[in-house]
Design a protein around this motif. Structure first.
Motif, PDB file in Angstrom:
ATOM      1  N   PHE A  64       0.834  -1.200   0.000  1.00  0.00           N
ATOM      2  CA  PHE A  64       0.000   0.000   0.000  1.00  0.00           C
ATOM      3  C   PHE A  64       0.871   1.254   0.000  1.00  0.00           C
ATOM      4  O   PHE A  64       0.599   2.208  -0.717  1.00  0.00           O
ATOM      5  CB  PHE A  64      -0.949   0.017   1.197  1.00  0.00           C
ATOM      6  CG  PHE A  64      -2.171  -0.843   1.026  1.00  0.00           C
ATOM      7  CD1 PHE A  64      -3.127  -0.548   0.063  1.00  0.00           C
ATOM      8  CD2 PHE A  64      -2.380  -1.940   1.836  1.00  0.00           C
ATOM      9  CE1 PHE A  64      -4.265  -1.334  -0.095  1.00  0.00           C
ATOM     10  CE2 PHE A  64      -3.509  -2.737   1.700  1.00  0.00           C
ATOM     11  CZ  PHE A  64      -4.457  -2.434   0.727  1.00  0.00           C
ATOM     12  N   LYS A  65       1.920   1.246   0.801  1.00  0.00           N
ATOM     13  CA  LYS A  65       2.790   2.419   0.909  1.00  0.00           C
ATOM     14  C   LYS A  65       3.459   2.730  -0.433  1.00  0.00           C
ATOM     15  O   LYS A  65       3.561   3.891  -0.833  1.00  0.00           O
ATOM     16  CB  LYS A  65       3.842   2.215   1.989  1.00  0.00           C
ATOM     17  CG  LYS A  65       4.646   3.468   2.285  1.00  0.00           C
ATOM     18  CD  LYS A  65       5.062   3.498   3.719  1.00  0.00           C
ATOM     19  CE  LYS A  65       5.825   4.741   4.083  1.00  0.00           C
ATOM     20  NZ  LYS A  65       4.979   5.914   4.231  1.00  0.00           N
TER      21      LYS A  65
ATOM     22  N   MET B  52      -6.934   2.794   2.257  1.00  0.00           N
ATOM     23  CA  MET B  52      -5.846   2.144   2.971  1.00  0.00           C
ATOM     24  C   MET B  52      -4.506   2.763   2.570  1.00  0.00           C
ATOM     25  O   MET B  52      -3.650   3.006   3.424  1.00  0.00           O
ATOM     26  CB  MET B  52      -5.888   0.640   2.644  1.00  0.00           C
ATOM     27  CG  MET B  52      -4.951  -0.193   3.435  1.00  0.00           C
ATOM     28  SD  MET B  52      -5.338  -0.154   5.180  1.00  0.00           S
ATOM     29  CE  MET B  52      -3.724  -0.565   5.794  1.00  0.00           C
ATOM     30  N   ARG B  53      -4.351   3.029   1.307  1.00  0.00           N
ATOM     31  CA  ARG B  53      -3.105   3.651   0.828  1.00  0.00           C
ATOM     32  C   ARG B  53      -2.882   5.001   1.499  1.00  0.00           C
ATOM     33  O   ARG B  53      -1.771   5.315   1.921  1.00  0.00           O
ATOM     34  CB  ARG B  53      -3.148   3.808  -0.685  1.00  0.00           C
ATOM     35  CG  ARG B  53      -1.896   4.457  -1.242  1.00  0.00           C
ATOM     36  CD  ARG B  53      -1.608   4.055  -2.661  1.00  0.00           C
ATOM     37  NE  ARG B  53      -0.671   4.935  -3.352  1.00  0.00           N
ATOM     38  CZ  ARG B  53       0.589   5.164  -3.007  1.00  0.00           C
ATOM     39  NH1 ARG B  53       1.109   4.592  -1.957  1.00  0.00           N
ATOM     40  NH2 ARG B  53       1.350   5.970  -3.712  1.00  0.00           N
TER      41      ARG B  53
ATOM     42  N   SER C  96      -4.065   5.954   4.412  1.00  0.00           N
ATOM     43  CA  SER C  96      -3.814   5.741   5.841  1.00  0.00           C
ATOM     44  C   SER C  96      -2.393   5.278   6.115  1.00  0.00           C
ATOM     45  O   SER C  96      -1.754   5.721   7.063  1.00  0.00           O
ATOM     46  CB  SER C  96      -4.791   4.711   6.406  1.00  0.00           C
ATOM     47  OG  SER C  96      -6.103   5.205   6.349  1.00  0.00           O
ATOM     48  N   VAL C  97      -1.888   4.393   5.274  1.00  0.00           N
ATOM     49  CA  VAL C  97      -0.558   3.826   5.523  1.00  0.00           C
ATOM     50  C   VAL C  97       0.554   4.848   5.286  1.00  0.00           C
ATOM     51  O   VAL C  97       1.664   4.689   5.785  1.00  0.00           O
ATOM     52  CB  VAL C  97      -0.340   2.527   4.708  1.00  0.00           C
ATOM     53  CG1 VAL C  97       0.039   2.821   3.278  1.00  0.00           C
ATOM     54  CG2 VAL C  97       0.683   1.625   5.357  1.00  0.00           C
ATOM     55  N   GLN C  98       0.249   5.935   4.598  1.00  0.00           N
ATOM     56  CA  GLN C  98       1.251   6.977   4.397  1.00  0.00           C
ATOM     57  C   GLN C  98       1.644   7.632   5.726  1.00  0.00           C
ATOM     58  O   GLN C  98       2.697   8.261   5.817  1.00  0.00           O
ATOM     59  CB  GLN C  98       0.759   8.024   3.399  1.00  0.00           C
ATOM     60  CG  GLN C  98       0.496   7.486   2.003  1.00  0.00           C
ATOM     61  CD  GLN C  98       1.639   6.680   1.412  1.00  0.00           C
ATOM     62  OE1 GLN C  98       2.795   7.082   1.465  1.00  0.00           O
ATOM     63  NE2 GLN C  98       1.317   5.526   0.854  1.00  0.00           N
ATOM     64  N   LEU C  99       0.818   7.460   6.751  1.00  0.00           N
ATOM     65  CA  LEU C  99       1.147   7.995   8.073  1.00  0.00           C
ATOM     66  C   LEU C  99       2.256   7.203   8.751  1.00  0.00           C
ATOM     67  O   LEU C  99       2.847   7.677   9.719  1.00  0.00           O
ATOM     68  CB  LEU C  99      -0.112   8.005   8.959  1.00  0.00           C
ATOM     69  CG  LEU C  99      -1.244   8.899   8.461  1.00  0.00           C
ATOM     70  CD1 LEU C  99      -2.491   8.692   9.316  1.00  0.00           C
ATOM     71  CD2 LEU C  99      -0.821  10.360   8.452  1.00  0.00           C
ATOM     72  N   LEU C 100       2.534   5.999   8.251  1.00  0.00           N
ATOM     73  CA  LEU C 100       3.637   5.193   8.773  1.00  0.00           C
ATOM     74  C   LEU C 100       4.901   5.627   8.039  1.00  0.00           C
ATOM     75  O   LEU C 100       5.037   5.414   6.841  1.00  0.00           O
ATOM     76  CB  LEU C 100       3.362   3.700   8.571  1.00  0.00           C
ATOM     77  CG  LEU C 100       2.108   3.175   9.269  1.00  0.00           C
ATOM     78  CD1 LEU C 100       1.830   1.739   8.864  1.00  0.00           C
ATOM     79  CD2 LEU C 100       2.238   3.303  10.776  1.00  0.00           C
ATOM     80  N   ALA C 101       5.812   6.241   8.763  1.00  0.00           N
ATOM     81  CA  ALA C 101       6.961   6.912   8.148  1.00  0.00           C
ATOM     82  C   ALA C 101       7.905   5.981   7.392  1.00  0.00           C
ATOM     83  O   ALA C 101       8.462   6.375   6.371  1.00  0.00           O
ATOM     84  CB  ALA C 101       7.743   7.673   9.217  1.00  0.00           C
TER      85      ALA C 101
END
Length: 87
Positions: free
Chosen positions: A44-45, A61-62, A64-69
């Motif tokens: 997703f990232k 989802m894509r 949202s996962v951008q918040l994971l550095a």
């Protein structure tokens, strides 16, 4: 645990216990193996998943996962999800 803080965003769709929400199209995160969750979050990232305009859930989802550095944050959140399996 670092992953718990990251998981707060996930909980909006997947629930506090990670069991998912059928109405939102979000799956139970306590079932898949850790390696699968890591791989899918990385997909997703990178845009390998969730980039097709017809995939509205994937696009959510894509985003949202951008918040994971980075991969460390992905590992942290997956480690936290693994603790939900015991509940």
């Amino acid at each position: 645990m670092k992953g718990k803080a990251h998981y707060s965003t996930c909980a909006a769709c997947h629930g506090v216990a990670g069991k998912g929400n059928e109405a939102l199209g979000s799956p139970d995160l306590t079932i898949p193996d850790d390696w699968y969750l890591v791989t899918q979050l990385q997909n997703f990232k990178s845009g390998a998943r969730g980039s097709h305009p017809a995939d509205s859930y994937g696009m959510q989802m894509r985003a949202s996962v951008q918040l994971l550095a980075d991969d460390a944050a992905i590992m942290d959140v997956v480690s936290y999800i693994s603790t939900l399996r015991n509940d």
